[in-house]
Structures are given as C-alpha cells and as structure tokens.
Write an enzyme that holds these catalytic residues in place. Sequence first.
Site, PDB file in Angstrom:
ATOM      1  N   ASN A   9     -69.880   5.785 -63.636  1.00 40.37           N
ATOM      2  CA  ASN A   9     -70.273   7.004 -63.895  1.00 40.37           C
ATOM      3  C   ASN A   9     -69.685   7.913 -65.272  1.00 40.37           C
ATOM      4  O   ASN A   9     -70.424   8.728 -66.106  1.00 40.37           O
ATOM      5  CB  ASN A   9     -69.896   7.799 -62.772  1.00 40.37           C
ATOM      6  CG  ASN A   9     -70.346   9.405 -62.957  1.00 40.37           C
ATOM      7  OD1 ASN A   9     -71.511  10.066 -63.042  1.00 40.37           O
ATOM      8  ND2 ASN A   9     -69.197  10.320 -63.326  1.00 40.37           N
ATOM      9  N   TYR A  11     -76.435   8.373 -77.517  1.00 36.70           N
ATOM     10  CA  TYR A  11     -76.430   8.404 -76.030  1.00 36.70           C
ATOM     11  C   TYR A  11     -77.740   7.598 -75.618  1.00 36.70           C
ATOM     12  O   TYR A  11     -77.519   6.806 -74.611  1.00 36.70           O
ATOM     13  CB  TYR A  11     -76.496   9.747 -75.727  1.00 36.70           C
ATOM     14  CG  TYR A  11     -76.444  10.301 -74.200  1.00 36.70           C
ATOM     15  CD1 TYR A  11     -75.147  10.044 -73.575  1.00 36.70           C
ATOM     16  CD2 TYR A  11     -77.489  10.450 -73.418  1.00 36.70           C
ATOM     17  CE1 TYR A  11     -75.227  10.422 -72.259  1.00 36.70           C
ATOM     18  CE2 TYR A  11     -77.686  10.918 -72.261  1.00 36.70           C
ATOM     19  CZ  TYR A  11     -76.513  10.684 -71.731  1.00 36.70           C
ATOM     20  OH  TYR A  11     -76.330  11.132 -70.037  1.00 36.70           O
ATOM     21  N   ALA A  52     -79.129   4.968 -76.721  1.00 36.06           N
ATOM     22  CA  ALA A  52     -78.877   3.550 -77.050  1.00 36.06           C
ATOM     23  C   ALA A  52     -77.802   3.183 -75.930  1.00 36.06           C
ATOM     24  O   ALA A  52     -77.949   2.086 -75.285  1.00 36.06           O
ATOM     25  CB  ALA A  52     -78.176   3.183 -78.346  1.00 36.06           C
TER      26      ALA A  52
HETATM   27  P1  NDP Z   1     -69.447  15.852 -66.965  1.00 34.72           P
HETATM   28  O1  NDP Z   1     -69.013  15.976 -68.358  1.00 34.72           O
HETATM   29  O2  NDP Z   1     -69.643  16.835 -66.103  1.00 34.72           O
HETATM   30  O3  NDP Z   1     -68.064  14.820 -66.323  1.00 34.72           O
HETATM   31  C1  NDP Z   1     -67.934  13.797 -66.928  1.00 34.72           C
HETATM   32  C2  NDP Z   1     -66.728  12.744 -66.348  1.00 34.72           C
HETATM   33  O4  NDP Z   1     -66.686  11.744 -66.989  1.00 34.72           O
HETATM   34  C3  NDP Z   1     -65.213  13.559 -66.262  1.00 34.72           C
HETATM   35  O5  NDP Z   1     -64.647  13.402 -65.062  1.00 34.72           O
HETATM   36  C4  NDP Z   1     -64.728  13.107 -67.545  1.00 34.72           C
HETATM   37  O6  NDP Z   1     -63.224  13.250 -67.125  1.00 34.72           O
HETATM   38  C5  NDP Z   1     -65.033  11.677 -67.350  1.00 34.72           C
HETATM   39  N1  NDP Z   1     -64.813  10.839 -68.641  1.00 34.72           N
HETATM   40  C6  NDP Z   1     -65.425  11.165 -69.868  1.00 34.72           C
HETATM   41  N2  NDP Z   1     -64.956  10.216 -70.757  1.00 34.72           N
HETATM   42  C7  NDP Z   1     -64.225   9.331 -70.268  1.00 34.72           C
HETATM   43  C8  NDP Z   1     -63.425   8.331 -70.403  1.00 34.72           C
HETATM   44  N3  NDP Z   1     -63.604   7.724 -71.571  1.00 34.72           N
HETATM   45  N4  NDP Z   1     -62.975   7.486 -69.407  1.00 34.72           N
HETATM   46  C9  NDP Z   1     -62.910   7.876 -68.205  1.00 34.72           C
HETATM   47  N5  NDP Z   1     -63.713   8.810 -67.714  1.00 34.72           N
HETATM   48  C10 NDP Z   1     -64.099   9.908 -68.573  1.00 34.72           C
HETATM   49  O7  NDP Z   1     -70.488  14.753 -66.897  1.00 34.72           O
HETATM   50  P2  NDP Z   1     -71.984  14.670 -65.889  1.00 34.72           P
HETATM   51  O8  NDP Z   1     -71.405  14.697 -64.329  1.00 34.72           O
HETATM   52  O9  NDP Z   1     -72.897  15.715 -66.185  1.00 34.72           O
HETATM   53  O10 NDP Z   1     -72.158  13.017 -66.292  1.00 34.72           O
HETATM   54  C11 NDP Z   1     -71.945  12.029 -65.308  1.00 34.72           C
HETATM   55  C12 NDP Z   1     -72.722  10.712 -65.695  1.00 34.72           C
HETATM   56  O11 NDP Z   1     -74.057  11.040 -65.650  1.00 34.72           O
HETATM   57  C13 NDP Z   1     -72.359  10.389 -67.312  1.00 34.72           C
HETATM   58  O12 NDP Z   1     -72.545   9.159 -67.360  1.00 34.72           O
HETATM   59  C14 NDP Z   1     -73.730  11.217 -67.846  1.00 34.72           C
HETATM   60  O13 NDP Z   1     -74.183  10.393 -69.121  1.00 34.72           O
HETATM   61  C15 NDP Z   1     -74.741  10.891 -66.780  1.00 34.72           C
HETATM   62  N6  NDP Z   1     -75.775  11.752 -66.969  1.00 34.72           N
HETATM   63  C16 NDP Z   1     -75.714  13.069 -66.756  1.00 34.72           C
HETATM   64  C17 NDP Z   1     -76.826  13.667 -66.700  1.00 34.72           C
HETATM   65  C18 NDP Z   1     -76.859  15.362 -66.608  1.00 34.72           C
HETATM   66  O14 NDP Z   1     -77.842  16.042 -66.961  1.00 34.72           O
HETATM   67  N7  NDP Z   1     -75.693  16.126 -66.320  1.00 34.72           N
HETATM   68  C19 NDP Z   1     -78.346  13.474 -66.864  1.00 34.72           C
HETATM   69  C20 NDP Z   1     -78.341  11.874 -66.966  1.00 34.72           C
HETATM   70  C21 NDP Z   1     -77.206  11.254 -67.157  1.00 34.72           C
HETATM   71  P3  NDP Z   1     -62.342  14.415 -67.717  1.00 34.72           P
HETATM   72  O15 NDP Z   1     -62.811  15.636 -66.803  1.00 34.72           O
HETATM   73  O16 NDP Z   1     -61.112  14.131 -67.572  1.00 34.72           O
HETATM   74  O17 NDP Z   1     -62.930  14.635 -69.184  1.00 34.72           O
END
Ligand code: NDP
Length: 249
Positions: A92, A157, A159
């Site tokens: 995720n 993103y 890609a």
């Molecule tokens: P958030 O930004 O709310 O949360 C992201 C999470 O990913 C956090 O726990 C963050 O950790 C962690 N994270 C970020 N980079 C890394 C890394 N390099 N290694 C490990 N953990 C990492 O994102 P969302 O909940 O909105 O999104 C979750 C997923 O869903 C993503 O893949 C996103 O692309 C996808 N998505 C989201 C959409 C949306 O509308 N929100 C729509 C479509 C897809 P920390 O808190 O420590 O930074």
Amino acid sequence: MSADLKSKTAVVTGGTRGIGRAIALRLARSGVNLVVNYHKNEAAAQALVQEMKSMGSSCIVVQGDVSDPHAAQKVISIAQEHYPNLDILVNNAGITKDNLLLRMSEEEFTSVIATNLVGTFYCTKYASKIMIKARQGRIINISSVVGISGNAGQSNYAASKAGIIGFTKSVAKELAGRNITVNAIAPGFIKTDMTDNLSPVQKENILSRISMGRLGLPEDIASLVDFLVSEEANYITGQVFRVDGGMEI
Ligand code: NDP
C-alpha cells in the site's frame, strides 16, 4: 468480519496513515496479526499501536523505506520471526510528487517509481518466497484509477500505478499454481492526507466526475481487502478492482 482470517498474519506497507491504516484496522478486527510498516511519521505509528492495543489486537510497527531492498526484507523478516506464518501482503505504501512533464525533475520521476512500484516488487519478492514454501498466500497491490486512465501532472505516479497493474497480472500467473492469489485495487479519490492538499478547485473538478458525489473513505478500500483475503475469494486472481464511486461507468 471474516471468521476464516483468525490468527493469520498480514504485512501492510504504509499502514500507519490513510488507506493502509484502515486496512490494518479492518484486518485486525478480523483477528489477523499485523506487521505494519511506515516511513517517517513516528507519531502516527505510535497512535496506531495504541489503537491496536485498545482493541486487544497483535500489531508490530516497523520503520523502513520500501524502496530500499534491505528495509523491505527487514519488514518481511520481522513478520516471519514473530508469527508462525505470513499469509497476507498488502503493498500500500505510496507517494505523489506531481508536476507537468516539462517541469518534472528526474528525482520526482524516479523516487515515485522507486517507492510505489519498486517497493511493491521488493516486498512481493521477499514475501512470496515464504508463501511459495507454505503453498498459500494472498497479495493485494494498491494501484489507482490514475494508473488506468492517466492524469495530467501525474506522469510519474500514473506510470508507477500502471506498472503495478502489469506486475500484479504477471505475478498472479506465476504464483497461481502455488495457491497464491495476487490482485490489485484501483481506488478513485479517497479522503486521506494525500488528497487533503488538493486545491478547492481541483476538489470541485474531481467531485463533478464522481457519480456518487463524494470522495471515498479509506474504509471503502479496506472492506474490499478484507474480502479478497478471505476464503470466499479463493478463485479470484490477477484482477484489478476499481473502487471509485462510479467515476467511470
Ligand atoms: P497517505 O499519504 O495518507 O499515507 C501513505 C502511507 O505510506 C503512510 O503510512 C506513509 O508513512 C507510507 N509511506 C510513504 N512512503 C513510504 C516508503 N517509502 N516506505 C514505507 N512507507 C511509506 O496515503 P493514502 O492512504 O492516501 O494512499 C495509500 C495508497 O493508496 C498509496 O499507494 C496511494 O498511491 C494509493 N491511492 C490513494 C488514493 C487517494 O485518493 N488517497 C487514490 C488511489 C490510490 P509515513 O506516515 O511514515 O510517511
């Protein structure tokens, strides 16, 4: 709640905020032991630990950048050390660094691919080694509708998320014979920190394209994950599920 998930073990990357957090909590409610990874936000990680404790759930949080192969391997190893099996992997963790193509730096492009796509590759590779031996497992990769349709200002993103779809289908074919299913979820616009920094004009524009007239909630994604990892979804693999409130019908 899925009764058949009791005492299974799941790794959820990026599981301390937003969609990942909702997935971790939902699986915990189904009786799953959790190993939850995060990158930088220690406070959010500790808040999740407290919430899990108050629910009486077993949860270990592991800091680490999934784009680093050693960190990815550590997350999977910790699951293996603390629990008897590794049944579920939810890839995720994801980031955005939006820019128009001509303004996009090499770092903006490659770091988004590294976290979203390469991180998914590392975790899947290490987790599937364990699952293959056990001849069972469930892998869910979080893609995006942007990976299907593209989006101006998000070539990096899009890609990465399109790459996740190709990766999911290929790995599903490789692992199906070992009783491991691999599916992708393509969320539309979900209310999290990631979408909170969109401008009011961008939000209006997005809302006008959603048939249901609202952004999705992280729980809307978590409930599908809970189903896809349950016994009821035994025969579903290599699929991409849109959860977007009817953005494209
Ligand atoms: P958030 O930004 O709310 O949360 C992201 C999470 O990913 C956090 O726990 C963050 O950790 C962690 N994270 C970020 N980079 C890394 C890394 N390099 N290694 C490990 N953990 C990492 O994102 P969302 O909940 O909105 O999104 C979750 C997923 O869903 C993503 O893949 C996103 O692309 C996808 N998505 C989201 C959409 C949306 O509308 N929100 C729509 C479509 C897809 P920390 O808190 O420590 O930074």
